[in-house]
Design an enzyme around this catalytic site. Structure first.
Site, PDB file in Angstrom:
ATOM      1  N   TYR A   5      -2.262   0.175  10.557  1.00  0.00           N
ATOM      2  CA  TYR A   5      -2.291  -0.336   9.188  1.00  0.00           C
ATOM      3  C   TYR A   5      -1.022   0.059   8.443  1.00  0.00           C
ATOM      4  O   TYR A   5      -0.403  -0.764   7.751  1.00  0.00           O
ATOM      5  CB  TYR A   5      -3.526   0.206   8.469  1.00  0.00           C
ATOM      6  CG  TYR A   5      -3.630  -0.195   7.025  1.00  0.00           C
ATOM      7  CD1 TYR A   5      -4.055  -1.466   6.667  1.00  0.00           C
ATOM      8  CD2 TYR A   5      -3.302   0.705   6.009  1.00  0.00           C
ATOM      9  CE1 TYR A   5      -4.149  -1.845   5.342  1.00  0.00           C
ATOM     10  CE2 TYR A   5      -3.397   0.343   4.679  1.00  0.00           C
ATOM     11  CZ  TYR A   5      -3.826  -0.931   4.348  1.00  0.00           C
ATOM     12  OH  TYR A   5      -3.916  -1.308   3.027  1.00  0.00           O
ATOM     13  N   SER A  34       0.855  -1.184   0.000  1.00  0.00           N
ATOM     14  CA  SER A  34       0.000   0.000   0.000  1.00  0.00           C
ATOM     15  C   SER A  34       0.890   1.233   0.000  1.00  0.00           C
ATOM     16  O   SER A  34       2.029   1.197   0.491  1.00  0.00           O
ATOM     17  CB  SER A  34      -0.901   0.010   1.239  1.00  0.00           C
ATOM     18  OG  SER A  34      -1.568   1.254   1.373  1.00  0.00           O
ATOM     19  N   LYS A  39       2.156  -2.250   6.550  1.00  0.00           N
ATOM     20  CA  LYS A  39       2.590  -2.057   5.166  1.00  0.00           C
ATOM     21  C   LYS A  39       4.054  -1.626   5.086  1.00  0.00           C
ATOM     22  O   LYS A  39       4.770  -1.994   4.154  1.00  0.00           O
ATOM     23  CB  LYS A  39       1.680  -1.040   4.472  1.00  0.00           C
ATOM     24  CG  LYS A  39       0.222  -1.480   4.401  1.00  0.00           C
ATOM     25  CD  LYS A  39       0.079  -2.842   3.743  1.00  0.00           C
ATOM     26  CE  LYS A  39      -1.361  -3.279   3.623  1.00  0.00           C
ATOM     27  NZ  LYS A  39      -1.493  -4.611   2.990  1.00  0.00           N
TER      28      LYS A  39
END
Length: 204
Positions: free
Chosen positions: A86, A73, A90
């Site tokens: 999150y 991402s 990543k």
């Protein structure tokens, strides 16, 4: 969980007869994911990818070739609040992928990294539906999953080390890293602008 992932990979390899290409992408159940404990987020996803890559490399070295594509991402290049957990997963995936790519230089095993922006997935819907995170990203800029699929095919076809979705987005993030303080201010202003735009719509 890691053993289950590896067993799934080996079962797939047995069905296909060879492991020529591996597209490593973990989505999972994302409803309320923003409230998961940090250790659950940071530990689960990168370790799952690590287990799969270790076994994939072992198989591909034995057969003499292969291609691994990790779908990360843009949040793995730049942290965003309130998606810190999150982003951490990543960042870890990006680091693992870059390290593996360096390790395999000179071998016939290629490693690609696909870095999407916000894609129309259950996670994006969760973010937009949650009042606490709805202002994180303008809904109009959410991209369809087909963009990621095309990028995966491009990465394999042209043996790209890295590709952003949309194209050029990863490069912009790298340039933004040259002036992190300025980037922080611009992101905050963009978030504030999105919040102001959302208020009239919510009042209707």
């Amino acid at each position: 969980a890691g053993e289950e992932i590896v067993l799934g990979f080996l079962e797939m390899q047995g069905d296909l007869g060879a492991a020529r290409r591996l597209v490593d992408h973990f989505e999972g159940e994302l409803a309320g994911a923003l409230r998961f404990p940090a250790h659950a987020l940071v530990g689960g996803q990168p370790l799952g990818a690590l287990h799969v890559m270790q076994d994939a490399v072992r198989v591909m070295r034995k057969q003499g070739h292969g291609h691994i594509v990790n779908v990360g991402s843009l949040a793995g290049r730049r942290g965003f609040s309130p998606l810190g957990g999150y982003s951490a997963t990543k960042f870890a995936l990006v680091g693992l992928t870059e390290a593996l790519r360096t390790e395999l230089v000179g071998e016939r095993i290629h490693v690609s990294l696909v870095l999407p922006s916000v894609i129309d997935t259950p996670m994006a819907t969760c973010i937009q539906d949650d009042p606490e995170t709805a202002d994180t990203w303008p809904e109009a800029l959410t991209l369809p999953p087909s963009w990621v699929i095309r990028s995966i095919f491009l990465a394999i076809r042209f043996r790209l080390a890295e590709i952003g979705v949309p194209p050029g987005a990863a490069l912009i993030e790298k340039l933004a890293a040259l002036a992190p303080g300025t980037t922080d201010t611009l992101l905050r202003r963009a978030t504030d602008a999105a919040r102001r735009m959302r208020k009239p719509r919510s009042a209707l």
